[in-house]
Motif scaffolding. Structure first.
Motif, mmCIF file in Angstrom:
data_model
loop_
_atom_site.group_PDB
_atom_site.id
_atom_site.type_symbol
_atom_site.label_atom_id
_atom_site.label_comp_id
_atom_site.label_asym_id
_atom_site.label_seq_id
_atom_site.Cartn_x
_atom_site.Cartn_y
_atom_site.Cartn_z
ATOM 1 N N THR A 15 0.615 -1.324 -0.350
ATOM 2 C CA THR A 15 0.045 0.367 0.342
ATOM 3 C C THR A 15 1.077 1.280 -0.153
ATOM 4 O O THR A 15 0.599 2.621 -0.525
ATOM 5 N N VAL A 16 1.819 1.168 0.668
ATOM 6 C CA VAL A 16 2.441 2.252 0.853
ATOM 7 C C VAL A 16 4.143 2.609 -0.065
ATOM 8 O O VAL A 16 4.309 3.761 0.109
ATOM 9 N N GLY A 17 4.396 1.174 -0.698
ATOM 10 C CA GLY A 17 5.358 1.643 -1.588
ATOM 11 C C GLY A 17 6.963 0.615 -0.698
ATOM 12 O O GLY A 17 7.697 1.225 -1.327
ATOM 13 N N GLY A 18 6.328 0.063 -0.107
ATOM 14 C CA GLY A 18 7.663 -0.251 0.892
ATOM 15 C C GLY A 18 7.963 -1.414 0.463
ATOM 16 O O GLY A 18 7.540 -2.393 -0.274
ATOM 17 N N GLU A 19 9.347 -1.695 1.349
ATOM 18 C CA GLU A 19 9.533 -3.459 1.136
ATOM 19 C C GLU A 19 9.134 -4.427 2.355
ATOM 20 O O GLU A 19 10.026 -3.921 3.579
ATOM 21 N N ALA A 20 8.862 -5.268 2.128
ATOM 22 C CA ALA A 20 8.173 -5.870 3.573
ATOM 23 C C ALA A 20 9.640 -6.823 4.089
ATOM 24 O O ALA A 20 10.270 -7.276 3.025
ATOM 25 N N PHE A 21 9.629 -7.397 5.410
ATOM 26 C CA PHE A 21 10.534 -7.891 5.590
ATOM 27 C C PHE A 21 9.880 -8.843 7.191
ATOM 28 O O PHE A 21 9.032 -7.612 7.576
ATOM 29 N N ILE A 22 9.871 -9.773 7.170
ATOM 30 C CA ILE A 22 9.032 -10.737 8.421
ATOM 31 C C ILE A 22 9.980 -11.070 9.714
ATOM 32 O O ILE A 22 10.510 -12.085 9.201
ATOM 33 N N ALA A 23 9.544 -10.677 10.540
ATOM 34 C CA ALA A 23 10.503 -11.282 11.807
ATOM 35 C C ALA A 23 9.502 -10.726 13.025
ATOM 36 O O ALA A 23 8.608 -9.772 13.198
ATOM 37 N N ASP A 24 9.100 -11.793 13.680
ATOM 38 C CA ASP A 24 8.691 -12.258 15.104
ATOM 39 C C ASP A 24 9.985 -11.793 15.976
ATOM 40 O O ASP A 24 10.896 -12.507 16.207
ATOM 41 N N PHE A 25 9.717 -10.683 17.115
ATOM 42 C CA PHE A 25 10.843 -9.941 17.436
ATOM 43 C C PHE A 25 10.774 -11.126 19.188
ATOM 44 O O PHE A 25 11.639 -11.371 19.965
#
Length: 282
Positions: A51-61
């Motif tokens: 939606t915002v034009g960013g890049e997704a990175f997935i991480a559970d802290f």
């Protein structure tokens, strides 16, 4: 604020799959920045990034292995990182122990951001970056006992644990500023205001109130909550090591928040628990 004035800047925003993190990501991409949208939920993080034009990175802290993987991905993807916004956080009504053996609130709100910052620190210093840490006014009445804050048993309250973790955020910010003095890195912490975000979802008392008509009058929208973070990205004010209550500089009222010895001991404890050395001189 000029449009597209952040072209060429790379900004990492954690906790960006919803709430003020998602709003900050949107505001920053509109100004031309390349934004790494970091979140725990694959679906929500991917949606926000698209939606915002960013890049997704997935991480559970709540998992150090995922934080380490995230750091590797960010270092591989970005030759420079201009801003690291440590915004991910949460609160839990009962003590929960992570797979790494830590109290979950303390790990998610302090240890994981500490670890991510440490793993990225060389790149951040090379980039003359800013590290912006999302705090909370709950630090004011909090008590941080390094002997018990990460204990698997003992007395526990949601507010006490959350407040202690956010007191740790201020101490981490101050100690990071001290240890990196003269390197070009700048760091600050801020309270976004009472923002209606998912952090309240696990509280049986707070969650219904936040969603109520009265709550909507009292609590700020995530969009407004993101404004202090966005301001700290490129303000020319002196911010290093400082704490802001929204936009206003606040000298911490809790004596522990300005205790240099406590800040140093917290740093050493955090290095030991995360198994990392931040790579900056004493």
């Amino acid at each position: 604020m000029a449009e597209q004035d952040l072209i060429g800047k790379t900004i990492v925003v954690t906790g960006a799959s919803s709430g003020l993190g998602a709003e900050a990501a949107a505001k920053l991409t509109r100004r031309g920045a390349t934004v790494a949208v970091v979140g725990r939920s694959v679906e929500r993080t991917t949606e926000v990034a698209g939606t915002v034009g960013g890049e997704a990175f997935i991480a559970d802290f709540a998992r150090f292995d995922e934080v380490r993987k995230l750091a590797d991905q960010l270092l591989d993807r970005y030759p420079r990182i201009d801003v690291l916004a440590n915004n991910a956080g949460g609160a839990w009504p009962k003590r929960e122990i992570t797979v790494d053996g830590n109290e979950q609130t303390f790990q998610v709100n302090h240890l994981a951001p500490f670890l991510l910052t440490a793993l990225l620190l060389d790149r951040l210093v090379q980039s003359g970056a800013r590290v912006i840490n999302t705090g909370s006014m709950t630090y004011r009445t909090a008590r941080l006992n390094l002997d018990t804050v990460n204990a698997p048993t003992g007395s526990f309250t949601m507010l006490g644990s959350y407040g202690a973790s956010k007191l740790a955020t201020i101490l981490f910010t101050r100690e990071l500023a001290r240890r990196t003095e003269g390197t070009g890195l700048t760091t600050a912490a801020f309270h976004p205001g009472a923002v209606a975000t998912h952090v309240y979802d696990r509280s049986r008392i707070a969650a219904p109130f936040v969603r109520s008509p009265l709550g909507r009058l009292i609590f700020l929208s995530p969009e407004k909550g993101a404004d202090p973070l966005v301001r700290l990205v490129d303000t020319t004010d002196e911010i290093n090591g400082r704490y802001f209550h929204r936009f206003k500089l606040e000298r911490p009222s809790n004596k522990q928040a300005v205790d240099q010895d406590l800040a140093q001991r917290l740093w050493v404890l955090s290095e030991r628990i995360t198994g990392t050395t931040a790579g900056v001189a004493e």
